[in-house]
Design a protein around this motif. Structure first.
Motif, PDB file in Angstrom:
ATOM      1  N   LEU A 157       1.167  -1.232   0.236  1.00 46.44           N
ATOM      2  CA  LEU A 157      -0.128   0.239   0.322  1.00 46.44           C
ATOM      3  C   LEU A 157       0.430   1.183   0.159  1.00 46.44           C
ATOM      4  O   LEU A 157       1.887   1.186   0.545  1.00 46.44           O
ATOM      5  N   THR A 158       0.351   2.076  -0.605  1.00 40.21           N
ATOM      6  CA  THR A 158       0.439   3.718  -0.829  1.00 40.21           C
ATOM      7  C   THR A 158       0.129   4.895  -0.101  1.00 40.21           C
ATOM      8  O   THR A 158      -0.958   4.862  -1.307  1.00 40.21           O
ATOM      9  N   LEU A 159      -0.066   5.459   0.756  1.00 39.22           N
ATOM     10  CA  LEU A 159      -0.658   6.146   1.629  1.00 39.22           C
ATOM     11  C   LEU A 159      -0.670   7.920   0.566  1.00 39.22           C
ATOM     12  O   LEU A 159       0.775   8.493  -0.053  1.00 39.22           O
ATOM     13  N   GLN A 160      -1.683   7.736   0.141  1.00 42.92           N
ATOM     14  CA  GLN A 160      -2.288   8.637  -0.777  1.00 42.92           C
ATOM     15  C   GLN A 160      -2.814  10.110   0.001  1.00 42.92           C
ATOM     16  O   GLN A 160      -2.401  11.322  -0.400  1.00 42.92           O
ATOM     17  N   GLY A 161      -3.084   9.814   0.943  1.00 42.24           N
ATOM     18  CA  GLY A 161      -3.122  11.991   1.684  1.00 42.24           C
ATOM     19  C   GLY A 161      -4.492  11.466   2.861  1.00 42.24           C
ATOM     20  O   GLY A 161      -4.521  10.320   2.899  1.00 42.24           O
ATOM     21  N   TRP A 162      -5.248  12.142   2.927  1.00 40.89           N
ATOM     22  CA  TRP A 162      -6.643  11.775   4.820  1.00 40.89           C
ATOM     23  C   TRP A 162      -7.095  13.252   4.010  1.00 40.89           C
ATOM     24  O   TRP A 162      -6.973  14.468   3.641  1.00 40.89           O
ATOM     25  N   VAL A 163      -8.596  12.816   4.765  1.00 43.29           N
ATOM     26  CA  VAL A 163      -9.133  14.037   5.241  1.00 43.29           C
ATOM     27  C   VAL A 163      -9.482  13.776   6.257  1.00 43.29           C
ATOM     28  O   VAL A 163      -9.862  12.743   6.968  1.00 43.29           O
ATOM     29  N   MET A 164      -8.748  15.052   7.557  1.00 44.65           N
ATOM     30  CA  MET A 164      -9.413  15.081   9.156  1.00 44.65           C
ATOM     31  C   MET A 164      -9.843  16.069   9.080  1.00 44.65           C
ATOM     32  O   MET A 164     -10.223  17.129   8.366  1.00 44.65           O
ATOM     33  N   LEU A 165     -11.543  15.309  10.043  1.00 45.39           N
ATOM     34  CA  LEU A 165     -12.314  16.533  10.544  1.00 45.39           C
ATOM     35  C   LEU A 165     -11.884  16.955  12.087  1.00 45.39           C
ATOM     36  O   LEU A 165     -11.524  15.679  12.691  1.00 45.39           O
TER      37      LEU A 165
END
Length: 202
Positions: A157-165
């Protein structure tokens, strides 16, 4: 009879979906267990649509640095115990424990995400997305991590990013490019100048 058949069909469909979800969660857990260091270029977009860019350095356990472009007088860094936000324009420093931040899922190697994260549905089978939150502490916020199935990263797996709230429901989106894993990163990378005292170094 029809109801019985439908119930059996529903169970037959749900079982492999549940198994796949648990399998992907375990895959993400193996990725995090195998993650030692990561560097990347990032773009950060806030809820107002403003985008900033910079470079990420991550070293487990507990260390991360978001180095923004030169025109941005802020720095986010974790030195192993606390996550620190520094605004050099107003000489302000804020710190809070890593475990109280959604980033704890990335930085704390003792976390078992299969206990508190859920797989989020998607239409692209090449991606794996999980949402992590602490149900006992909603004030910590939540984070949705997005991975690509890619053999160049730990556990494929390769981390593509995230959405944080955050706890105020403010949304921040991070996207990565040029991800590199396993390279050497000096601990000095996670030191920072304290603007509250001239020449201060942390």
């Amino acid at each position: 009879m029809i109801c019985t058949v439908l119930s059996i069909a529903a169970v037959a469909v749900a079982a492999p979906v549940a198994a796949q979800s648990q399998g992907d969660l375990q895959l993400v857990q193996r990725h995090l267990q195998g993650l030692t260091t990561m560097t990347a270029t990032f773009s950060q977009t806030d809820r107002a649509g403003k985008t900033l860019t910079g470079t990420l350095s991550l070293k487990r356990p507990g260390k991360v640095r978001f180095q923004y472009e030169k025109s941005v007088p802020i720095l986010i860094v974790a030195d192993g115990g606390a996550l620190t936000f520094i605004d050099y324009s107003v000489r302000q420093v804020q710190r809070w424990p890593i475990k109280e931040s959604p980033l704890g899922v990335l930085l704390d190697p003792t976390r078992d995400i299969t206990k508190f994260a859920t797989l989020t549905p998607g239409v692209d089978p090449r991606l794996v997305s999980i949402e992590a939150r602490d149900p006992r502490h909603p004030e910590y916020g939540r984070i949705t991590l997005v991975f690509a199935r890619n053999g160049s990263g730990p556990a494929g797996l390769t981390l593509q990013g995230w959405v944080m709230l955050d706890s105020q429901n403010n949304r921040t989106t991070i996207r990565f490019s040029d991800q590199r894993y396993g390279g050497p990163i000096s601990d000095d990378t996670f030191r920072w100048n304290d603007p509250r005292r001239p020449g201060g170094r942390r």
